[in-house]
Design a protein around this motif. Structure first.
Motif, PDB file in Angstrom:
ATOM      1  N   LYS A 124       0.828  -1.217   0.000  1.00 49.95           N
ATOM      2  CA  LYS A 124       0.000   0.000   0.000  1.00 49.95           C
ATOM      3  C   LYS A 124       0.854   1.255   0.000  1.00 49.95           C
ATOM      4  O   LYS A 124       0.543   2.259  -0.679  1.00 49.95           O
ATOM      5  CB  LYS A 124      -0.906  -0.007   1.225  1.00 49.95           C
ATOM      6  N   MET A 125       1.951   1.240   0.769  1.00 52.85           N
ATOM      7  CA  MET A 125       2.848   2.388   0.799  1.00 52.85           C
ATOM      8  C   MET A 125       3.471   2.623  -0.574  1.00 52.85           C
ATOM      9  O   MET A 125       3.633   3.771  -1.017  1.00 52.85           O
ATOM     10  CB  MET A 125       3.951   2.167   1.848  1.00 52.85           C
ATOM     11  N   PHE A 126       3.862   1.549  -1.283  1.00 52.06           N
ATOM     12  CA  PHE A 126       4.468   1.674  -2.605  1.00 52.06           C
ATOM     13  C   PHE A 126       3.466   2.246  -3.616  1.00 52.06           C
ATOM     14  O   PHE A 126       3.824   3.094  -4.463  1.00 52.06           O
ATOM     15  CB  PHE A 126       4.976   0.306  -3.067  1.00 52.06           C
ATOM     16  N   GLU A 127       2.230   1.779  -3.540  1.00 49.50           N
ATOM     17  CA  GLU A 127       1.187   2.292  -4.435  1.00 49.50           C
ATOM     18  C   GLU A 127       0.950   3.778  -4.185  1.00 49.50           C
ATOM     19  O   GLU A 127       0.794   4.581  -5.133  1.00 49.50           O
ATOM     20  CB  GLU A 127      -0.111   1.512  -4.216  1.00 49.50           C
ATOM     21  N   THR A 128       0.926   4.174  -2.923  1.00 48.59           N
ATOM     22  CA  THR A 128       0.739   5.588  -2.568  1.00 48.59           C
ATOM     23  C   THR A 128       1.910   6.426  -3.067  1.00 48.59           C
ATOM     24  O   THR A 128       1.730   7.544  -3.596  1.00 48.59           O
ATOM     25  CB  THR A 128       0.606   5.731  -1.042  1.00 48.59           C
ATOM     26  N   TYR A 129       3.119   5.898  -2.943  1.00 55.29           N
ATOM     27  CA  TYR A 129       4.328   6.618  -3.383  1.00 55.29           C
ATOM     28  C   TYR A 129       4.284   6.858  -4.888  1.00 55.29           C
ATOM     29  O   TYR A 129       4.548   7.970  -5.370  1.00 55.29           O
ATOM     30  CB  TYR A 129       5.564   5.820  -2.988  1.00 55.29           C
ATOM     31  N   ASN A 130       3.949   5.816  -5.650  1.00 51.74           N
ATOM     32  CA  ASN A 130       3.880   5.953  -7.111  1.00 51.74           C
ATOM     33  C   ASN A 130       2.782   6.942  -7.522  1.00 51.74           C
ATOM     34  O   ASN A 130       2.941   7.718  -8.485  1.00 51.74           O
ATOM     35  CB  ASN A 130       3.617   4.600  -7.751  1.00 51.74           C
ATOM     36  N   ARG A 131       1.657   6.887  -6.807  1.00 51.04           N
ATOM     37  CA  ARG A 131       0.566   7.794  -7.138  1.00 51.04           C
ATOM     38  C   ARG A 131       0.952   9.250  -6.863  1.00 51.04           C
ATOM     39  O   ARG A 131       0.644  10.141  -7.651  1.00 51.04           O
ATOM     40  CB  ARG A 131      -0.677   7.401  -6.344  1.00 51.04           C
ATOM     41  N   LEU A 132       1.643   9.501  -5.754  1.00 45.24           N
ATOM     42  CA  LEU A 132       2.060  10.863  -5.419  1.00 45.24           C
ATOM     43  C   LEU A 132       3.092  11.400  -6.403  1.00 45.24           C
ATOM     44  O   LEU A 132       3.163  12.619  -6.656  1.00 45.24           O
ATOM     45  CB  LEU A 132       2.604  10.902  -3.990  1.00 45.24           C
ATOM     46  N   LEU A 133       3.935  10.502  -6.946  1.00 40.26           N
ATOM     47  CA  LEU A 133       4.931  10.939  -7.926  1.00 40.26           C
ATOM     48  C   LEU A 133       4.289  11.476  -9.212  1.00 40.26           C
ATOM     49  O   LEU A 133       4.841  12.357  -9.891  1.00 40.26           O
ATOM     50  CB  LEU A 133       5.869   9.772  -8.263  1.00 40.26           C
ATOM     51  N   SER A 134       3.137  10.924  -9.535  1.00 42.02           N
ATOM     52  CA  SER A 134       2.475  11.318 -10.789  1.00 42.02           C
ATOM     53  C   SER A 134       1.523  12.505 -10.630  1.00 42.02           C
ATOM     54  O   SER A 134       0.884  12.935 -11.597  1.00 42.02           O
ATOM     55  CB  SER A 134       1.692  10.119 -11.346  1.00 42.02           C
ATOM     56  N   VAL A 135       1.421  13.008  -9.434  1.00 44.58           N
ATOM     57  CA  VAL A 135       0.519  14.128  -9.184  1.00 44.58           C
ATOM     58  C   VAL A 135       1.150  15.441  -9.692  1.00 44.58           C
ATOM     59  O   VAL A 135       2.344  15.694  -9.463  1.00 44.58           O
ATOM     60  CB  VAL A 135       0.180  14.226  -7.695  1.00 44.58           C
TER      61      VAL A 135
END
Length: 278
Positions: free
Chosen positions: A239-250
């Protein structure tokens, strides 16, 4: 008194081949020479007392011989004597004799071959007269007094040894049943001990097996808990990795400075958690 009778029966210097009346007269004279005046007795009194004392002493001696044949392992002289006292009372309940109190007399005569031979002769005389059984109501002391007159004094050493051996064989025959009973008891006790050991061994094996099962169960429980912890950790990291990737694309262009700072701090925290050196 017993010592005086024994001395007159065995000492050849006195003349051990005397007739019955002369024998008791000599015993009377010798006994009264060494006895206080108030305790002196005539020949008949000495004779009657002798037969009573001799009867009791011989019964105790018979009990002692029986005990020696039954209890042969690990017993001391004192233990044999204590067992003989108990057997003396038990074997003679019908005579109502009570405890044996003439140990000094028994210690004086027990190793005298002439005394053993004399009592062996009395037993044979009883068997001839009553098939080995005393008649009901018969006076034991009177019977012994009559039988004494039938006994020659003295007998030779070889004959005394033969009679002693014969008495020993007779005792072996009489006590065979007791020995067999004792052997049977010993065998039963041995079998019982083996059963107890077998049960104890079985219980010990069962306890060991139960301990093994409990250890395996605890180990499996520990491994299951460890797997659950690892699964939760993996799920959290995912879940942390998914959140990290999502924040990078914001796109942060439209964010305020405060939102940009918060976005940046969150990425730094997630990056530190996800990619920290291990």
């Amino acid at each position: 008194m017993m010592s005086t009778c024994l001395l007159n029966s065995t000492d050849s210097t006195i003349g051990a081949d005397r007739k019955n009346e002369q024998y008791w007269a000599d015993v009377e004279a010798m006994y009264n020479e060494t006895t206080p005046s108030h305790r002196r007795r005539n020949a008949k009194q000495i004779k009657d007392r002798f037969h009573k004392v001799n009867k009791w002493t011989d019964l105790f001696h018979s009990a002692w011989l029986k005990v020696r044949m039954i209890y042969t392992s690990g017993y001391s002289d004192q233990m044999w004597i204590e067992k003989a006292h108990a057997l003396y009372i038990k074997d003679n309940e019908s005579l109502n004799l009570g405890p044996f109190v003439l140990m000094d007399v028994w210690n004086t005569v027990k190793n005298e071959a002439k005394w053993v031979t004399y009592n062996s002769g009395l037993k044979k005389a009883r068997k001839r007269k009553g098939s080995g059984k005393e008649k009901e109501g018969e006076d034991v002391s009177h019977t012994d007094a009559d039988e004494l007159e039938e006994q020659p004094r003295p007998i030779g050493q070889k004959k005394a040894k033969k009679l002693k051996y014969a008495k020993s064989k007779e005792g072996d025959h009489l006590d065979l049943e007791e020995l067999e009973k004792f052997g049977k008891i010993q065998s039963e006790e041995h079998a019982n001990r083996l059963k107890v050991l077998e049960v104890q061994e079985k219980l010990s094996s069962e306890n060991i097996e139960q301990a093994k099962l409990a250890h395996l169960a605890a180990k499996e429980q520990k491994e299951a808990a460890q797997m659950q912890r690892e699964a939760r950790k993996y799920e959290l990291e995912t879940k942390m990795f998914e959140t990290y990737n999502r924040l990078l694309s914001v796109d942060v262009a439209s964010m305020s400075n405060e939102e940009k700072l918060e976005h940046s701090d969150t990425l730094k925290y997630l990056k530190k958690k996800l990619f920290a050196e291990k």
